[in-house]
Design an enzyme around this catalytic site. Structure first.
Site, PDB file in Angstrom:
ATOM      1  N   ASN A 203     -10.260   0.001   0.090  1.00  0.00           N
ATOM      2  CA  ASN A 203      -8.691   0.015   0.063  1.00  0.00           C
ATOM      3  C   ASN A 203      -8.179  -0.535  -1.249  1.00  0.00           C
ATOM      4  O   ASN A 203      -8.338  -1.945  -1.298  1.00  0.00           O
ATOM      5  CB  ASN A 203      -8.123  -0.709   1.220  1.00  0.00           C
ATOM      6  CG  ASN A 203      -6.698  -0.842   1.551  1.00  0.00           C
ATOM      7  OD1 ASN A 203      -6.175  -0.594   0.586  1.00  0.00           O
ATOM      8  ND2 ASN A 203      -6.352  -1.109   2.674  1.00  0.00           N
TER       9      ASN A 203
ATOM     10  N   HIS B 155      -3.230   7.287   2.923  1.00  0.00           N
ATOM     11  CA  HIS B 155      -3.754   5.759   2.327  1.00  0.00           C
ATOM     12  C   HIS B 155      -5.267   5.518   2.941  1.00  0.00           C
ATOM     13  O   HIS B 155      -5.347   5.708   4.126  1.00  0.00           O
ATOM     14  CB  HIS B 155      -2.815   4.740   2.825  1.00  0.00           C
ATOM     15  CG  HIS B 155      -3.278   3.523   2.381  1.00  0.00           C
ATOM     16  ND1 HIS B 155      -3.855   3.035   1.310  1.00  0.00           N
ATOM     17  CD2 HIS B 155      -3.232   2.248   3.423  1.00  0.00           C
ATOM     18  CE1 HIS B 155      -4.117   1.726   1.319  1.00  0.00           C
ATOM     19  NE2 HIS B 155      -3.590   1.143   2.698  1.00  0.00           N
TER      20      HIS B 155
ATOM     21  N   CYS C 259       0.892  -1.187   0.068  1.00  0.00           N
ATOM     22  CA  CYS C 259       0.131   0.035   0.079  1.00  0.00           C
ATOM     23  C   CYS C 259       0.825   1.305   0.020  1.00  0.00           C
ATOM     24  O   CYS C 259       0.482   2.211  -0.187  1.00  0.00           O
ATOM     25  CB  CYS C 259      -0.957  -0.021   1.063  1.00  0.00           C
ATOM     26  SG  CYS C 259      -2.098  -1.382   1.222  1.00  0.00           S
TER      27      CYS C 259
HETATM   28  O1  UT7 Z   1      -3.606  -1.510   3.547  1.00  0.00           O
HETATM   29  C1  UT7 Z   1      -3.855  -1.819   4.916  1.00  0.00           C
HETATM   30  C2  UT7 Z   1      -4.550  -2.883   4.986  1.00  0.00           C
HETATM   31  N1  UT7 Z   1      -5.301  -3.408   6.202  1.00  0.00           N
HETATM   32  C3  UT7 Z   1      -5.848  -2.432   7.066  1.00  0.00           C
HETATM   33  O2  UT7 Z   1      -5.385  -1.353   7.041  1.00  0.00           O
HETATM   34  C4  UT7 Z   1      -6.360  -3.089   8.073  1.00  0.00           C
HETATM   35  C5  UT7 Z   1      -6.408  -2.287   9.411  1.00  0.00           C
HETATM   36  N2  UT7 Z   1      -7.353  -2.931  10.556  1.00  0.00           N
HETATM   37  C6  UT7 Z   1      -8.828  -2.786  10.171  1.00  0.00           C
HETATM   38  O3  UT7 Z   1      -9.034  -1.774   9.559  1.00  0.00           O
HETATM   39  C7  UT7 Z   1      -9.694  -3.131  11.338  1.00  0.00           C
HETATM   40  O4  UT7 Z   1      -8.818  -4.059  12.345  1.00  0.00           O
HETATM   41  C8  UT7 Z   1     -10.655  -4.214  10.791  1.00  0.00           C
HETATM   42  C9  UT7 Z   1     -11.594  -3.275   9.866  1.00  0.00           C
HETATM   43  C10 UT7 Z   1      -9.818  -5.352   9.749  1.00  0.00           C
HETATM   44  C11 UT7 Z   1     -11.667  -4.986  11.824  1.00  0.00           C
HETATM   45  O5  UT7 Z   1     -12.063  -4.258  12.618  1.00  0.00           O
HETATM   46  P1  UT7 Z   1     -11.811  -4.139  14.134  1.00  0.00           P
HETATM   47  O6  UT7 Z   1     -12.736  -3.083  14.780  1.00  0.00           O
HETATM   48  O7  UT7 Z   1     -10.405  -4.130  14.576  1.00  0.00           O
HETATM   49  O8  UT7 Z   1     -12.636  -5.548  14.496  1.00  0.00           O
HETATM   50  P2  UT7 Z   1     -12.067  -6.718  15.258  1.00  0.00           P
HETATM   51  O9  UT7 Z   1     -11.120  -7.417  14.471  1.00  0.00           O
HETATM   52  O10 UT7 Z   1     -11.904  -6.568  16.391  1.00  0.00           O
HETATM   53  O11 UT7 Z   1     -13.171  -7.834  15.359  1.00  0.00           O
HETATM   54  C12 UT7 Z   1     -14.458  -7.265  16.224  1.00  0.00           C
HETATM   55  C13 UT7 Z   1     -15.636  -8.480  15.944  1.00  0.00           C
HETATM   56  C14 UT7 Z   1     -14.954  -9.654  16.005  1.00  0.00           C
HETATM   57  O12 UT7 Z   1     -16.195 -10.549  16.762  1.00  0.00           O
HETATM   58  P3  UT7 Z   1     -16.104 -10.924  18.278  1.00  0.00           P
HETATM   59  O13 UT7 Z   1     -14.923 -11.678  18.476  1.00  0.00           O
HETATM   60  O14 UT7 Z   1     -16.166  -9.765  18.899  1.00  0.00           O
HETATM   61  O15 UT7 Z   1     -17.476 -11.756  18.394  1.00  0.00           O
HETATM   62  C15 UT7 Z   1     -14.968 -10.080  14.715  1.00  0.00           C
HETATM   63  O16 UT7 Z   1     -15.372 -11.499  14.561  1.00  0.00           O
HETATM   64  O17 UT7 Z   1     -16.250  -8.217  14.657  1.00  0.00           O
HETATM   65  C16 UT7 Z   1     -16.388  -9.444  13.998  1.00  0.00           C
HETATM   66  N3  UT7 Z   1     -15.978  -9.153  12.513  1.00  0.00           N
HETATM   67  C17 UT7 Z   1     -17.021  -8.851  11.771  1.00  0.00           C
HETATM   68  N4  UT7 Z   1     -18.452  -8.772  12.031  1.00  0.00           N
HETATM   69  C18 UT7 Z   1     -18.931  -8.556  11.056  1.00  0.00           C
HETATM   70  C19 UT7 Z   1     -14.841  -9.057  11.979  1.00  0.00           C
HETATM   71  N5  UT7 Z   1     -14.973  -8.890  10.571  1.00  0.00           N
HETATM   72  C20 UT7 Z   1     -16.438  -8.714  10.349  1.00  0.00           C
HETATM   73  C21 UT7 Z   1     -17.122  -8.241   9.483  1.00  0.00           C
HETATM   74  N6  UT7 Z   1     -18.569  -8.438   9.607  1.00  0.00           N
HETATM   75  N7  UT7 Z   1     -16.779  -8.261   8.239  1.00  0.00           N
END
Ligand code: UT7
Length: 331
Positions: free
Chosen positions: A288, A258, A111
């Site tokens: 993204n 980004h 990225c």
């Molecule tokens: O170019 C670089 C590329 N990458 C990035 O920039 C990624 C940076 N990270 C992020 O943007 C965030 O960490 C994410 C958007 C990927 C995830 O958001 P988060 O607020 O960190 O969520 P999390 O991983 O802490 O998950 C929270 C909950 C989990 O459920 P439980 O364990 O609390 O029951 C996940 O399983 O949300 C769940 N979850 C979803 N639910 C619905 C994870 N993905 C999804 C989804 N839909 N797509």
């Protein structure tokens, strides 16, 4: 000497995929995706390739710069999703746009790729080796994404953005007294954190070493680790880059970041104590697009007349590697 961007262009696939479309593929919801990322829809290839999108973006950038393809000295394509290992995408773009005089090569810093390409081209132009260059960030990430993994498939989109960069011997001073062009830059990498965002290519496979089964050929990500890295590293990198040039955050008119997550951008703005209105965003519509996000946003802002001559811009991003960077320039 002035080294500045004189043309921008972008290209997106026609097909839009909304969060509602993804609700049919994985257990997710439009509400969750919008709240946690800011993304509502993204473009997904219906046959467009990294090179076809890149070529379209380049043609538009050349048109805006008032240049012909035969005048291009150098083409650098930043991509982590090329269709071919050989030839490189930049050579395909050279052929597609008819830039027969140009040298062409690819670069992969995920990225952060467009920023790394900009800095590379700056070095070439500053040294006098070349007078101009086309730089492109182009990705078709949809082929690297596991459409069964809700942690990643909701984030990414396909697209390309390009910029034409030229060197001129004389200084170009804008009405506000600022000298146009690239002012300073910083690049960094943290390979020790590489596996928090990865995607395997071919494993070792030869006549003397049998092929090992690849566990997962798709993008794998520890989202929270990447999030932590980005919210800490990006503001620190911007501060350091500005500091190198004796500038402060208030000297900047636009932060073209980004587009990975609205929450990351808001956090960066907060840490920098900068007005969020200075952070244009298009993640809502395109998601993204890795190396393409910064140049696509730059092109949108440029064509909309949002960026004016004399405005100071910070371009900054982060990505797999892990890599990060920032460039400061006056339009
Ligand atoms: O170019 C670089 C590329 N990458 C990035 O920039 C990624 C940076 N990270 C992020 O943007 C965030 O960490 C994410 C958007 C990927 C995830 O958001 P988060 O607020 O960190 O969520 P999390 O991983 O802490 O998950 C929270 C909950 C989990 O459920 P439980 O364990 O609390 O029951 C996940 O399983 O949300 C769940 N979850 C979803 N639910 C619905 C994870 N993905 C999804 C989804 N839909 N797509």
């Amino acid at each position: 000497m002035t080294i500045r961007v004189t043309g921008t262009g972008s290209a997106l696939p026609e097909k839009k995929v909304t969060n509602f479309d993804l609700e049919k593929l994985v257990e997710t919801s439009d509400e969750w995706i919008q709240k946690r990322t800011g993304i509502a829809e993204r473009r997904v290839s219906g046959g467009e390739t990294v090179s076809s999108l890149a070529a379209e973006a380049c043609k538009k950038a050349l048109e805006l710069a008032g240049k012909n393809a035969e005048e291009v000295d150098l083409i650098v394509v930043a991509t982590c999703s090329p269709e071919f290992l050989l030839p490189c995408c930049a050579c395909q773009v050279q052929d597609l746009i008819g830039a027969s005089r140009a040298a062409a090569f690819d670069l992969n810093a995920a990225c952060s790729g467009f920023l790394f390409a900009l800095d590379t081209v700056y070095a070439y132009l500053h040294s006098g080796i070349y007078q101009n260059a086309l730089i492109v960030g182009s990705e078709v990430l949809s082929k690297l994404v596991d459409w069964k993994d809700r942690g990643t498939c909701i984030l990414f989109g396909d697209g390309a953005g390009a910029a034409f960069v030229e060197a001129s011997a004389e200084d170009i001073v804008r009405d506000n007294g600022r000298k146009a062009g690239i002012e300073c830059m910083l690049q960094g990498s943290d390979g020790a954190k590489g596996m928090v965002l990865s995607c395997e290519e071919r494993a070792v496979n030869n006549a003397f070493m049998p092929k090992q089964p690849t566990e997962n050929p798709y993008v794998r990500m520890d989202g929270q680790e990447v999030y932590k890295f980005a919210t800490k590293q990006v503001p620190a990198c911007i501060q350091e880059t500005l500091g190198k040039a004796g500038m402060i955050v208030n000297d900047v008119d636009w932060f073209i970041l980004h587009q990975a997550n609205v929450r990351i951008i808001e956090s960066v703005a907060k840490r920098l104590k900068a007005d969020i209105a200075k952070f244009p965003m298009n993640i809502h519509q395109v998601g993204n697009m890795s190396s393409a996000t910064i140049p696509v946003l730059l092109d949108e802002c440029n064509r909309a007349g949002r960026i004016k001559e004399g405005d100071r811009l910070v371009l900054s991003g982060f990505g797999a590697g892990l890599t990060y960077g920032a460039s400061v320039l006056v339009w």
